[in-house]
Design an enzyme around this catalytic site. Structure first.
Site, PDB file in Angstrom:
ATOM      1  N   GLN A 221     -18.349   1.548  13.658  1.00 15.19           N
ATOM      2  CA  GLN A 221     -17.831   0.110  13.198  1.00 15.19           C
ATOM      3  C   GLN A 221     -16.931  -0.304  14.256  1.00 15.19           C
ATOM      4  O   GLN A 221     -17.109  -1.362  14.746  1.00 15.19           O
ATOM      5  CB  GLN A 221     -17.086   0.399  11.971  1.00 15.19           C
ATOM      6  CG  GLN A 221     -16.172  -0.594  11.502  1.00 15.19           C
ATOM      7  CD  GLN A 221     -15.497  -0.448  10.331  1.00 15.19           C
ATOM      8  OE1 GLN A 221     -16.095  -0.616   9.141  1.00 15.19           O
ATOM      9  NE2 GLN A 221     -14.200  -0.135  10.335  1.00 15.19           N
TER      10      GLN A 221
ATOM     11  N   GLY B 260      -7.951  -0.874   1.153  1.00 18.31           N
ATOM     12  CA  GLY B 260      -6.777  -0.403   0.440  1.00 18.31           C
ATOM     13  C   GLY B 260      -6.886   0.829   0.173  1.00 18.31           C
ATOM     14  O   GLY B 260      -7.949   1.591   0.975  1.00 18.31           O
TER      15      GLY B 260
ATOM     16  N   HIS C  96      -4.062   5.419   7.284  1.00 15.59           N
ATOM     17  CA  HIS C  96      -3.915   3.947   7.357  1.00 15.59           C
ATOM     18  C   HIS C  96      -2.526   4.111   7.819  1.00 15.59           C
ATOM     19  O   HIS C  96      -2.130   2.832   8.535  1.00 15.59           O
ATOM     20  CB  HIS C  96      -4.048   3.325   5.916  1.00 15.59           C
ATOM     21  CG  HIS C  96      -5.329   3.083   5.557  1.00 15.59           C
ATOM     22  ND1 HIS C  96      -5.790   3.817   4.450  1.00 15.59           N
ATOM     23  CD2 HIS C  96      -6.494   2.568   5.821  1.00 15.59           C
ATOM     24  CE1 HIS C  96      -7.089   3.634   4.249  1.00 15.59           C
ATOM     25  NE2 HIS C  96      -7.678   2.674   5.083  1.00 15.59           N
TER      26      HIS C  96
ATOM     27  N   LYS D  80     -12.449   6.859  12.782  1.00 20.10           N
ATOM     28  CA  LYS D  80     -13.104   7.531  12.077  1.00 20.10           C
ATOM     29  C   LYS D  80     -14.471   7.005  11.785  1.00 20.10           C
ATOM     30  O   LYS D  80     -15.407   7.539  11.653  1.00 20.10           O
ATOM     31  CB  LYS D  80     -12.437   7.629  10.672  1.00 20.10           C
ATOM     32  CG  LYS D  80     -13.270   8.948   9.950  1.00 20.10           C
ATOM     33  CD  LYS D  80     -12.651   9.299   8.541  1.00 20.10           C
ATOM     34  CE  LYS D  80     -12.777   8.129   7.553  1.00 20.10           C
ATOM     35  NZ  LYS D  80     -14.318   8.080   7.111  1.00 20.10           N
TER      36      LYS D  80
ATOM     37  N   LEU E 123      -4.822   3.154   0.402  1.00 22.78           N
ATOM     38  CA  LEU E 123      -4.159   3.624   1.618  1.00 22.78           C
ATOM     39  C   LEU E 123      -3.710   5.061   1.477  1.00 22.78           C
ATOM     40  O   LEU E 123      -3.267   5.519   0.662  1.00 22.78           O
ATOM     41  CB  LEU E 123      -2.903   2.575   1.951  1.00 22.78           C
ATOM     42  CG  LEU E 123      -3.350   1.114   1.879  1.00 22.78           C
ATOM     43  CD1 LEU E 123      -2.134   0.216   2.165  1.00 22.78           C
ATOM     44  CD2 LEU E 123      -4.526   0.866   2.922  1.00 22.78           C
TER      45      LEU E 123
ATOM     46  N   GLN F 251     -20.555  -5.160   2.130  1.00 22.02           N
ATOM     47  CA  GLN F 251     -20.875  -4.061   2.820  1.00 22.02           C
ATOM     48  C   GLN F 251     -21.350  -2.968   2.157  1.00 22.02           C
ATOM     49  O   GLN F 251     -21.450  -1.916   2.707  1.00 22.02           O
ATOM     50  CB  GLN F 251     -19.709  -3.882   4.036  1.00 22.02           C
ATOM     51  CG  GLN F 251     -18.576  -3.318   3.364  1.00 22.02           C
ATOM     52  CD  GLN F 251     -17.389  -3.215   4.050  1.00 22.02           C
ATOM     53  OE1 GLN F 251     -16.653  -4.047   4.791  1.00 22.02           O
ATOM     54  NE2 GLN F 251     -17.061  -2.051   4.566  1.00 22.02           N
TER      55      GLN F 251
ATOM     56  N   ARG G  24      -9.022  12.220   7.046  1.00 23.13           N
ATOM     57  CA  ARG G  24      -8.596  11.536   5.969  1.00 23.13           C
ATOM     58  C   ARG G  24      -9.349  10.183   5.568  1.00 23.13           C
ATOM     59  O   ARG G  24      -9.896   9.705   6.572  1.00 23.13           O
ATOM     60  CB  ARG G  24      -7.036  11.165   6.103  1.00 23.13           C
ATOM     61  CG  ARG G  24      -5.959  12.311   6.485  1.00 23.13           C
ATOM     62  CD  ARG G  24      -4.734  11.832   6.234  1.00 23.13           C
ATOM     63  NE  ARG G  24      -3.549  12.695   7.009  1.00 23.13           N
ATOM     64  CZ  ARG G  24      -2.984  13.581   6.420  1.00 23.13           C
ATOM     65  NH1 ARG G  24      -3.279  13.632   4.996  1.00 23.13           N
ATOM     66  NH2 ARG G  24      -2.295  14.522   7.057  1.00 23.13           N
TER      67      ARG G  24
HETATM   68  O1  PAF Z   1     -12.966   0.259   7.751  1.00 20.92           O
HETATM   69  C1  PAF Z   1     -12.720  -0.653   6.627  1.00 20.92           C
HETATM   70  O2  PAF Z   1     -11.884  -0.330   5.751  1.00 20.92           O
HETATM   71  C2  PAF Z   1     -13.822  -1.697   6.477  1.00 20.92           C
HETATM   72  O3  PAF Z   1     -14.862  -1.527   6.934  1.00 20.92           O
HETATM   73  C3  PAF Z   1     -13.130  -3.203   6.956  1.00 20.92           C
HETATM   74  C4  PAF Z   1     -13.043  -2.963   8.353  1.00 20.92           C
HETATM   75  C5  PAF Z   1     -11.658  -3.288   6.359  1.00 20.92           C
HETATM   76  C6  PAF Z   1     -14.098  -4.259   6.482  1.00 20.92           C
HETATM   77  O4  PAF Z   1     -14.281  -4.505   5.455  1.00 20.92           O
END
Ligand code: PAF
Length: 299
Positions: A168, A32, A38, A164, A34, A65, A199
């Site tokens: 991940q 979120g 996004h 970014k 956003l 996380q 951003r």
């Molecule tokens: O990149 C993110 O916003 C988060 O790490 C994700 C991939 C939605 C997992 O919570």
């Protein structure tokens, strides 16, 4: 395609299942808050889904996380504005579960001997111990666990993530390959403010002075890009010079790696592609950024 229809909102697994169409499903996982970055991911998803497909966007601030001293509580939650942006970008379904819906047995936690509580979580492997993983222990276990759960719930054909969060993205690709999940992962180039700042939802934490200081991250990466033809030491030096010139920026790491986040020789063969990644604190806000590099050819 862009529409202004308000997306359907699913709060539970059963509501989500009921809204899943029969065509291809393209998924954009988010936490979120956003922003335009996004919106780029949603546009890519809408294009990939076409008229027959369903674009699902998830909004879930995943406690697993975040470390104990991180910004879980103050992470921006802007649901109404998020819904509006998702509608403008043609998202069909917003999946916004509660923590209890995602973790019905409670959020998994470390036991006294470092072992995770009874729940099954995703062990991300050694790539998760570097860079972000070294600074944020357990972070990628949390990310991969929630992404795997979201994949299980949404069952997408395609999922779109921003570059970014480069490490991940690399780990999600690895998980999908190693666990044979059969989902196409699309990486989208980082969206930037006109002055180069990547951003990020966390940019909202910056005051006006910090916002100016934060531009040093992208300036450092661009300086390294310019010097990369002269080799790794020259590129690193150029980036460090920019960071050091901005006292408001407290460096966590600056790393020049292969595209797969491996080690580079000082002078890679001409044409070798690599990556530069940076993490730094500006005030209390931790920011990350990265750019591609092309080495060699100018020695
Ligand atoms: O990149 C993110 O916003 C988060 O790490 C994700 C991939 C939605 C997992 O919570």
């Amino acid at each position: 395609m862009s529409t202004t229809t308000t997306p359907a909102v699913a709060r539970s697994r059963s509501e989500l299942l009921a809204l899943r169409g029969t065509g291809p499903v393209v998924f954009v996982p988010t936490m979120g808050a956003l922003h335009e970055g996004h919106a780029t991911l949603m546009r890519i998803a809408r294009e990939r889904a076409g008229a027959e497909g369903t674009v699902v966007l998830s909004i879930f601030v995943n406690p697993l996380q975040f470390g104990p001293d991180e910004d879980l509580d103050r992470y921006p939650r802007t649901f109404d504005a998020d819904l509006e942006l998702a509608g403008a970008e043609g998202v069909d379904v917003v999946f916004a579960p509660t923590v209890a819906e995602m973790y019905p047995d409670g959020v998994p936690h470390e036991g006294p001997d470092g072992v995770v509580s009874e729940a099954v979580t995703v062990q991300p492997g050694p790539l998760a111990d570097l860079l972000e993983g070294a600074s944020r222990p357990g972070h990628f276990r949390g990310v991969l666990t929630v992404v795997a759960k979201l994949f299980g719930l949404v069952r997408p054909d395609v999922a779109v993530f921003g570059e970014k969060d480069y490490q991940q993205l690399a780990l999600i690709r690895r998980m999908v390959g190693d666990l044979c999940l059969g989902i196409e992962i699309v990486g989208a180039e980082t969206d930037r403010e006109p002055d180069g700042l990547a951003r990020s939802s966390r940019n909202r934490y910056l005051d006006a002075e910090q916002r100016q200081q934060a531009v040093a991250l992208s300036r450092a990466l661009r300086a390294a890009q310019e010097r990369a033809p002269y080799g790794v030491p020259a590129a690193r030096w150029a980036a460090m010079a920019v960071i050091k010139s901005e006292p408001g920026v407290e460096l966590d790491y600056l790393a020049l790696t292969t595209t797969g986040l491996g080690e580079l020789p000082d002078y890679p063969e001409a044409g070798t592609e690599g990556r530069i990644l940076v993490a730094a604190r500006v005030g209390t806000t931790r920011l990350i950024d990265n750019l591609p590099l092309t080495f060699g050819g100018a020695r």
